[in-house]
Scaffold this motif. Structure first.
Motif, mmCIF file in Angstrom:
data_model
loop_
_atom_site.group_PDB
_atom_site.id
_atom_site.type_symbol
_atom_site.label_atom_id
_atom_site.label_comp_id
_atom_site.label_asym_id
_atom_site.label_seq_id
_atom_site.Cartn_x
_atom_site.Cartn_y
_atom_site.Cartn_z
ATOM 1 N N ILE A 68 -7.888 -2.351 3.526
ATOM 2 C CA ILE A 68 -6.890 -3.289 4.072
ATOM 3 C C ILE A 68 -7.588 -4.296 4.988
ATOM 4 O O ILE A 68 -7.385 -5.507 4.883
ATOM 5 N N ASP A 69 -8.437 -3.781 5.853
ATOM 6 C CA ASP A 69 -9.117 -4.650 6.804
ATOM 7 C C ASP A 69 -9.997 -5.675 6.088
ATOM 8 O O ASP A 69 -10.030 -6.851 6.450
ATOM 9 N N ARG A 70 -10.690 -5.196 5.045
ATOM 10 C CA ARG A 70 -11.553 -6.110 4.284
ATOM 11 C C ARG A 70 -10.703 -7.229 3.658
ATOM 12 O O ARG A 70 -11.056 -8.394 3.688
ATOM 13 N N CYS A 104 0.836 -1.190 0.000
ATOM 14 C CA CYS A 104 0.000 0.000 0.000
ATOM 15 C C CYS A 104 0.877 1.248 0.000
ATOM 16 O O CYS A 104 1.767 1.384 0.845
ATOM 17 N N ASP A 105 0.634 2.134 -0.957
ATOM 18 C CA ASP A 105 1.416 3.365 -1.018
ATOM 19 C C ASP A 105 0.624 4.580 -0.561
ATOM 20 O O ASP A 105 1.106 5.705 -0.615
ATOM 21 N N GLU A 106 -0.614 4.330 -0.138
ATOM 22 C CA GLU A 106 -1.413 5.428 0.413
ATOM 23 C C GLU A 106 -1.255 5.413 1.943
ATOM 24 O O GLU A 106 -0.704 4.469 2.497
ATOM 25 N N ASP A 107 -1.779 6.459 2.568
ATOM 26 C CA ASP A 107 -1.694 6.545 4.023
ATOM 27 C C ASP A 107 -2.684 5.546 4.641
ATOM 28 O O ASP A 107 -3.891 5.703 4.512
ATOM 29 N N ARG A 111 -5.756 6.536 6.728
ATOM 30 C CA ARG A 111 -6.949 7.142 6.119
ATOM 31 C C ARG A 111 -8.086 6.131 6.172
ATOM 32 O O ARG A 111 -7.892 4.950 5.870
ATOM 33 N N HIS A 112 -9.282 6.622 6.506
ATOM 34 C CA HIS A 112 -10.390 5.722 6.788
ATOM 35 C C HIS A 112 -10.665 4.733 5.650
ATOM 36 O O HIS A 112 -10.752 3.515 5.875
#
Ligand code: 2HG
Ligand code: ZN
Length: 460
Positions: free
Chosen positions: A396-398, A383-386, A389-390
């Motif tokens: 990620i959680d999914r 993952c290259d995003e923060d 962030r919600h």
């Protein structure tokens, strides 16, 4: 309270052994999980079992949490002091106390670096098989805490199968010797088995007795090229079904190969859709025939090419390249969310198929590699995003929840070698019943009634 303890520890041990500098504490608030930092109030560099016990006695008297730490190479946050207090590092306890040919055992302090022990015993014709990829910098104490494994677990098993005796110090300062020095022994409960893999929540290891094997004289390493991961899964299944037993059977998918290729000392074929690394050992005379048999099996599964590493330095380059998988992925991405799920061996092809769907579900690239012969796969969401962030956190959680649900549906388990620590505790109830979790918590309270030792780990 904690400030008083830091002052007291400094007085007892000396200022050079009790770190309080902000930059240093930030370092002791991190590990290879990428979580944190959780800087402690102080970090103690213990040099003996007596000092470990002293810290545990004073911490108990002051009601301050203690988080034991080996080399900080853990991947699930097991060494992170999430409730502050003292980090108790065993990095300076680095003596190999004994290597006995006669008894086939080694006795070491917990800070001994795994690779150094292996080099030492191998020079004497002996063998300590567990080989996590971090072997150049991880410590035996950390291996014990996490019950570490590695490629050779396929034939030789994990750390727990080699640790036969432990010296530990408990909260309050009591010291115990658990286990034995003999190859057999069933006296009393198997507390060594319980402490190994307890993620530093029962006690702090101050001495380790491991059993050794005679060093196998013949070793051969093969690299098989497959058009894709499905075919590689078939190649692995062909070996498993045949009863032929390499000592390692590793998988590296295309995305991972693409990440390591530029730095890998071993030239990975440019057209590889996946590779399988198989390593065999035994009598030197048998290696040629065994390599041929292994290559045939991999080809029957769909390998388009099988190369045998030529000589020791070629073999070493190949394993060095394999060990780059984790660091290369980590350096290339802002977040590398790595898992170490295990499925029963018969479900490896099905699990690989399910892993392939994760990118679609999460919108994130996935890289998979690991100890496929054991069904132990490192599935990495990149993952290259923060990630705080919600919407990113939700994706990620999914993805992780789907990965774990698939694993459990196939009757697998959440962790094969990295432990639950901090990173996976919220998913533990997917695998374990409330009753089982409650009994494990009771066991923890037995050793540590005030929940001072490595608190906030394993359980949700
Ligand atoms: C390995 O097998 C380690 O290389 C690290 O267990 C796994 O980073 C990972 O996912
Ligand atoms: Zn691994």
């Amino acid at each position: 309270m904690s400030g008083d303890l830091t002052t007291l520890l400094t007085r007892e041990l000396g200022a050079d052994r009790v770190l309080r500098d902000e930059a240093q504490l930030e370092e002791y608030g991190r590990d290879e999980s990428g979580l944190g930092p959780y800087p402690p109030d102080c970090a103690v560099l213990a040099e003996s079992a007596e000092e470990v016990a002293l810290v545990l006695r004073l911490a108990d008297e002051h009601g301050v949490p203690v988080t034991p730490r080996g080399a900080g190479s853990g991947m699930t946050g097991g060494a992170l002091p999430v409730r502050g207090g003292v980090v108790l590092s065993t990095e300076r306890m680095r003596r190999v106390l004994e290597v006995s040919h006669e008894d086939l055992v080694a006795v070491v302090e917990p800070g001994v670096i795994l690779g150094e022990l292996q080099t030492l015993v191998e020079a004497q014709g002996l063998f300590y098989p567990p080989d996590p990829a971090s072997l150049a910098f991880c410590s035996l104490g950390g291996n014990v805490a996490e019950n570490a494994g590695g490629p050779r677990a396929f034939k030789y098993g994990v750390t727990r199968e080699y640790v036969i005796g432990l010296d530990v110090a408990l909260v309050g300062g009591e010291r115990l010797t658990l286990g034995r020095r003999t190859s057999k022994g069933v006296t009393g409960y198997d507390l060594v088995g319980a402490f190994v893999g307890s993620e530093g929540t029962f006690g702090v290891t101050t001495g380790i007795t491991v059993k050794l094997l005679p060093l196998p004289q013949g070793v051969a390493t093969l690299l098989a090229v497959f058009p894709g991961i499905t075919e590689a899964g078939r190649g692995i299944s062909a070996i498993l079904a045949s009863g032929f037993r390499p000592r390692a059977l590793e998988l590296v998918d295309k995305n991972t190969i693409d990440h390591i290729r530029a730095r890998a000392p071993y030239p990975f074929p440019t057209d590889a859709g996946a590779v399988v690394i198989a390593e065999l050992d035994g009598e030197p005379e048998g290696m040629e025939a065994a390599s041929l048999r292994c290559a045939e099996l991999l080809e029957s599964g769909g390998a388009t090419d099988v190369v045998v590493a030529q000589g020791e330095s070629d073999r070493r380059r190949l394993w060095e390249s394999r060990r780059l998988c984790s660091p290369a992925l980590k350096e290339a991405h802002r977040h590398k969310i790595n898992e170490d799920i295990v499925v029963p061996r018969g479900s490896i092809p099905e699990m690989l198929r399910r892993v392939e769907r994760l990118t679609e579900l999460t919108g994130l690239p996935v890289a998979t590699f690991g100890h496929a012969g054991d069904g132990n796969l490192h599935v990495n969401l990149l993952c290259d995003e923060d990630r705080t962030r919600h919407d990113v956190a939700r994706r990620i959680d999914r993805g992780l929840e789907q990965l774990f649900r698939d694993t459990l549906e196939l009757r697998g388990t959440l962790s094969g070698e990295h432990g639950i620590g901090l990173a996976k505790q919220r998913y533990l109830p997917l695998e374990q019943s409330p009753g089982l979790i409650a009994w494990q918590k009771k066991l923890k309270r037995l050793w540590d009634p005030k929940d001072l030792l490595n608190p906030g780990k394993i359980f949700p």
